[in-house]
Write an enzyme that holds these catalytic residues in place. Sequence first.
Site, PDB file in Angstrom:
ATOM      1  CD  GLU A 132      73.726  45.815  -7.651  1.00  0.00           C
ATOM      2  OE1 GLU A 132      73.969  46.620  -6.726  1.00  0.00           O
ATOM      3  OE2 GLU A 132      74.571  45.034  -8.108  1.00  0.00           O
ATOM      4  CB  THR A 184      79.844  49.324 -10.642  1.00  0.00           C
ATOM      5  OG1 THR A 184      80.120  48.612  -9.441  1.00  0.00           O
ATOM      6  CG2 THR A 184      79.310  48.351 -11.670  1.00  0.00           C
TER       7      THR A 184
HETATM    8  N1  HSE Z   1      78.608  42.120 -13.379  1.00  0.00           N
HETATM    9  C1  HSE Z   1      78.878  43.406 -12.822  1.00  0.00           C
HETATM   10  C2  HSE Z   1      80.116  43.981 -13.482  1.00  0.00           C
HETATM   11  C3  HSE Z   1      79.117  43.286 -11.342  1.00  0.00           C
HETATM   12  O1  HSE Z   1      81.103  43.247 -13.612  1.00  0.00           O
HETATM   13  O2  HSE Z   1      80.096  45.138 -13.896  1.00  0.00           O
HETATM   14  C4  HSE Z   1      79.282  44.604 -10.644  1.00  0.00           C
HETATM   15  O3  HSE Z   1      78.059  45.263 -10.545  1.00  0.00           O
END
Ligand code: HSE
Length: 314
Positions: A132, A184
């Site tokens: 990840e 992301t």
């Molecule tokens: N917590 C992460 C974000 C989740 O909001 O960027 C996605 O990887």
Amino acid sequence: MLKTRAEAFAPASIANLGVGFDILGLALDGAGDVVEAEWRDDGQIVIAEIRGDEGKLSHDPQKNIVGIAAQALLGQLHSKRGVTLRLKKGLPLSSGLGGSAASAVAAVMAVNGLLEKPLAREDLLAAALEGEAAVSGYHADNVAPSLFGGIILANGITIDRIHRLPVPSDLHLALVTPNVEVPTAQARAVLPSTVPLRQLVRQTGAVADLVDAIHCGDVVRMARAMEADEVIEPARAHLMPYIDEVRHEAKLNGALALVIGGAGPTLCAVCQRWDIAESVALAMRRVYDRHGLACQMRHTTVSAQGAQLLTTHL
Ligand code: HSE
């Protein structure tokens, strides 16, 4: 006994739950990714097949999450063996449904399924996180729910910082995923690097309220706390097509709150009943229909189970 082949499933997840940026997440019942692993004697990691990605993912095991996660687990075991991996994406890419985490978790579950003495689920966390991290950095708010199921407080990336919270019995979710990719990295690049102290106080107060509401099984209070995010959603909202309209329609149809799923563009409405979640999902889809934007919708609940080994072959 050592197996020759194993297949594992890992569910989708919703990270952040609004205010809980990078520390809260839940596993979704239903969709997820599947990875099949097969031993090979030449010590190589080979990604033999990827389905459901429209040809977008790399087959290079150093660049693909399943290859990185499998390599990390074999490294942890000091194994000299290699694996052939086959990935079936059940989740759209860069969609806010924790697809990369599901791939990484399914990969380590499948490789673990090959072992004579499989590791405990807790011992798979680090390797899944390696996969990840290649996409979105080290935070466990998708990986931990996908691996363990339920609602997870991931206040760090080691197992002692991962806590399972109770799942309110009347928590239902309506989800809509417009057909746009929000990587992301892009959704993280727009975030502020500092927040004013007064805002920090309100944000941490909302997180505390959310965790308490979850423990009390109070979905109404939970929804209010989730939506109180003053930091992340305002910075990302412009990346989420028609978010204001979708929130408006969701609430008209009975949703208690609407938040961005992870880094988006999935939007997640919090509901108290299955039938309400169903009509909210339909209402959210109608917004995108009106704007001529294709989307997928679903209504579901929290998956208590997390990743599962599906089959093994001797
Ligand atoms: N917590 C992460 C974000 C989740 O909001 O960027 C996605 O990887």
